[in-house]
Design a protein around this motif. Structure first.
Motif, PDB file in Angstrom:
ATOM      1  N   PHE A  22       0.821  -1.200   0.000  1.00 16.15           N
ATOM      2  CA  PHE A  22       0.000   0.000   0.000  1.00 16.15           C
ATOM      3  C   PHE A  22       0.861   1.259   0.000  1.00 16.15           C
ATOM      4  O   PHE A  22       2.023   1.245   0.403  1.00 16.15           O
ATOM      5  N   ILE A  23       0.261   2.335  -0.498  1.00 14.20           N
ATOM      6  CA  ILE A  23       0.892   3.654  -0.512  1.00 14.20           C
ATOM      7  C   ILE A  23       0.088   4.551   0.411  1.00 14.20           C
ATOM      8  O   ILE A  23      -1.128   4.699   0.266  1.00 14.20           O
ATOM      9  N   LEU A  24       0.774   5.128   1.377  1.00 17.60           N
ATOM     10  CA  LEU A  24       0.130   5.838   2.470  1.00 17.60           C
ATOM     11  C   LEU A  24       0.365   7.342   2.331  1.00 17.60           C
ATOM     12  O   LEU A  24       1.495   7.796   2.185  1.00 17.60           O
ATOM     13  N   ALA A  25      -0.735   8.096   2.371  1.00 18.14           N
ATOM     14  CA  ALA A  25      -0.655   9.552   2.308  1.00 18.14           C
ATOM     15  C   ALA A  25      -1.339  10.147   3.530  1.00 18.14           C
ATOM     16  O   ALA A  25      -2.431   9.723   3.908  1.00 18.14           O
ATOM     17  N   THR A  26      -0.677  11.115   4.161  1.00 14.34           N
ATOM     18  CA  THR A  26      -1.324  11.878   5.217  1.00 14.34           C
ATOM     19  C   THR A  26      -0.900  13.335   5.078  1.00 14.34           C
ATOM     20  O   THR A  26      -0.279  13.726   4.085  1.00 14.34           O
ATOM     21  N   LYS A  27      -1.265  14.145   6.082  1.00 16.76           N
ATOM     22  CA  LYS A  27      -1.135  15.587   5.914  1.00 16.76           C
ATOM     23  C   LYS A  27      -0.503  16.239   7.148  1.00 16.76           C
ATOM     24  O   LYS A  27      -0.541  15.680   8.241  1.00 16.76           O
ATOM     25  N   VAL A  28       0.042  17.433   6.932  1.00 12.08           N
ATOM     26  CA  VAL A  28       0.590  18.253   8.008  1.00 12.08           C
ATOM     27  C   VAL A  28       0.066  19.671   7.835  1.00 12.08           C
ATOM     28  O   VAL A  28      -0.360  20.065   6.757  1.00 12.08           O
ATOM     29  N   GLY A  29       0.118  20.430   8.944  1.00 13.31           N
ATOM     30  CA  GLY A  29      -0.382  21.793   8.904  1.00 13.31           C
ATOM     31  C   GLY A  29      -1.352  22.084  10.034  1.00 13.31           C
ATOM     32  O   GLY A  29      -1.708  23.227  10.293  1.00 13.31           O
TER      33      GLY A  29
END
Length: 334
Positions: free
Chosen positions: A82-89
């Motif tokens: 799997f390819i995992l994407a998350t966020k910052v900010g």
């Protein structure tokens, strides 16, 4: 014409290859209605069993709940599946009060999301996400909703992401927004691998075609699309209280959707299938990430891309002015 949900496309200049259909994980955080942890795990596992490999989450979704549940669902899955994407900010500040996150998330974890695009804030957010996601690396890291914080995002957050990319703990740098104009600025001023754009390239809004999408092709920045139903109306149709961009749809949007639905009825085409397939037809678009709250919705998102839509359907939408004449359609995309 149909689209293969499992076809993989390269993500910018990285070695990552993502399936054309991914899973947006807002529902795992309780967007609009809560779901059990067991149900969340089933949704993720069904996506994997179908062959999808892209999962997109954020600390903002349920104040960490989406990341936590996604981490549990993926804990026993081989990391290369799997390819995992998350966020910052946004950093999550503990709170004992009842005001926990935005009201769109039901029963969030006891944290309040607070905007923080500082270098240290980005690094802290990243480390906390690793803990919730139970992993030692994240493939795609988006700077999340920097609309009112451009200077800090490009001068502080971006260098933090560059540092993480150089360390190999992330592979792709991105920005995730609901507007395309600021993404153009980011594309000119930074070295980004992809962008996450919500709601600005859909059957109802092709405004990103003007400048952003051609620029992304030129600079080899992959575009991942969220919000392809414009918050709901392209899924529900022009019903009373249908949502458009997170609010009740205005009369002109309701009327436009009714006209699109009339063409759908004439060709026996699902409105949701048309919305999903149209979004993937532009050469700048790599993947779409619709959400799903049930296994049945995961199955539906998959099947929508495999429904046959005649070329004449797209031609009529363009002839009637319901779709830009220069917008690529699945027919033109081949």
């Amino acid at each position: 014409m149909t689209i293969n949900p499992l076809k993989k496309k390269s993500l910018g200049n990285t070695s990552l290859e993502v399936t054309r259909l991914g899973l947006g994980c807002t529902s795992l955080g309780g967007m609009y209605e809560d779901m059990s942890e067991e149900q969340a795990v089933k949704v993720v596992h069904r996506s994997l069993s179908l062959g999808l490999n892209l999962f997109d989450t954020a600390p903002f979704y349920g104040s960490g709940k989406s990341e936590q549940r996604l981490g549990k669902a993926l804990a026993e899955i081989p990391r290369d599946r799997f390819i995992l994407a998350t966020k910052v900010g946004r950093t999550l500040v503990p709170t004992l009060g009842k005001d926990r996150g935005k009201k769109i998330f039901v029963n969030p974890l006891p944290f309040q999301p607070v905007f923080d695009f500082s270098y240290d804030g980005i690094m802290r957010s990243f480390e906390e996400s690793l803990t919730r996601l139970r992993c030692d690396r994240i493939d795609i890291l988006h700077i999340h909703d920097p609309d009112d914080h451009y200077t800090e995002a490009i001068e502080s957050a971006y260098p933090a992401l560059e540092k993480l990319r150089s360390q190999g703990v992330i592979q792709a740098i991105s920005v995730g927004m609901k507007q395309w104009e600021m993404l153009v600025r980011f594309a000119h001023e930074g070295d980004f691998d992809c962008f996450l754009l919500a709601g600005r390239y859909t059957l109802l809004d092709q405004s990103a075609m003007e400048e952003l999408l051609p620029l992304c092709i030129k600079k080899n920045i992959s575009v991942i699309l969220g919000g392809t139903y414009n918050s709901g109306i392209l899924a529900t149709g022009a019903q009373p209280e249908a949502k458009y961009d997170y609010a009740d749809a205005p009369l002109e949007i309701l009327e436009r959707v009714r006209q699109i639905e009339a063409v759908c009825d004439r060709y026996q085409v699902s409105l949701k299938a048309a919305a999903s397939q149209f979004a993937l037809a532009h050469p700048a678009v790599t993947a779409i990430i619709p959400g799903a709250a049930t296994v049945e919705q995961v199955n539906e998102n998959f099947s929508l891309l495999q429904q046959k839509i005649p070329d004449e359907f797209w031609a009529e939408l363009q002839l009637k002015g319901l779709l830009r004449k220069d917008a690529p359609t699945p027919k033109a995309a081949g």
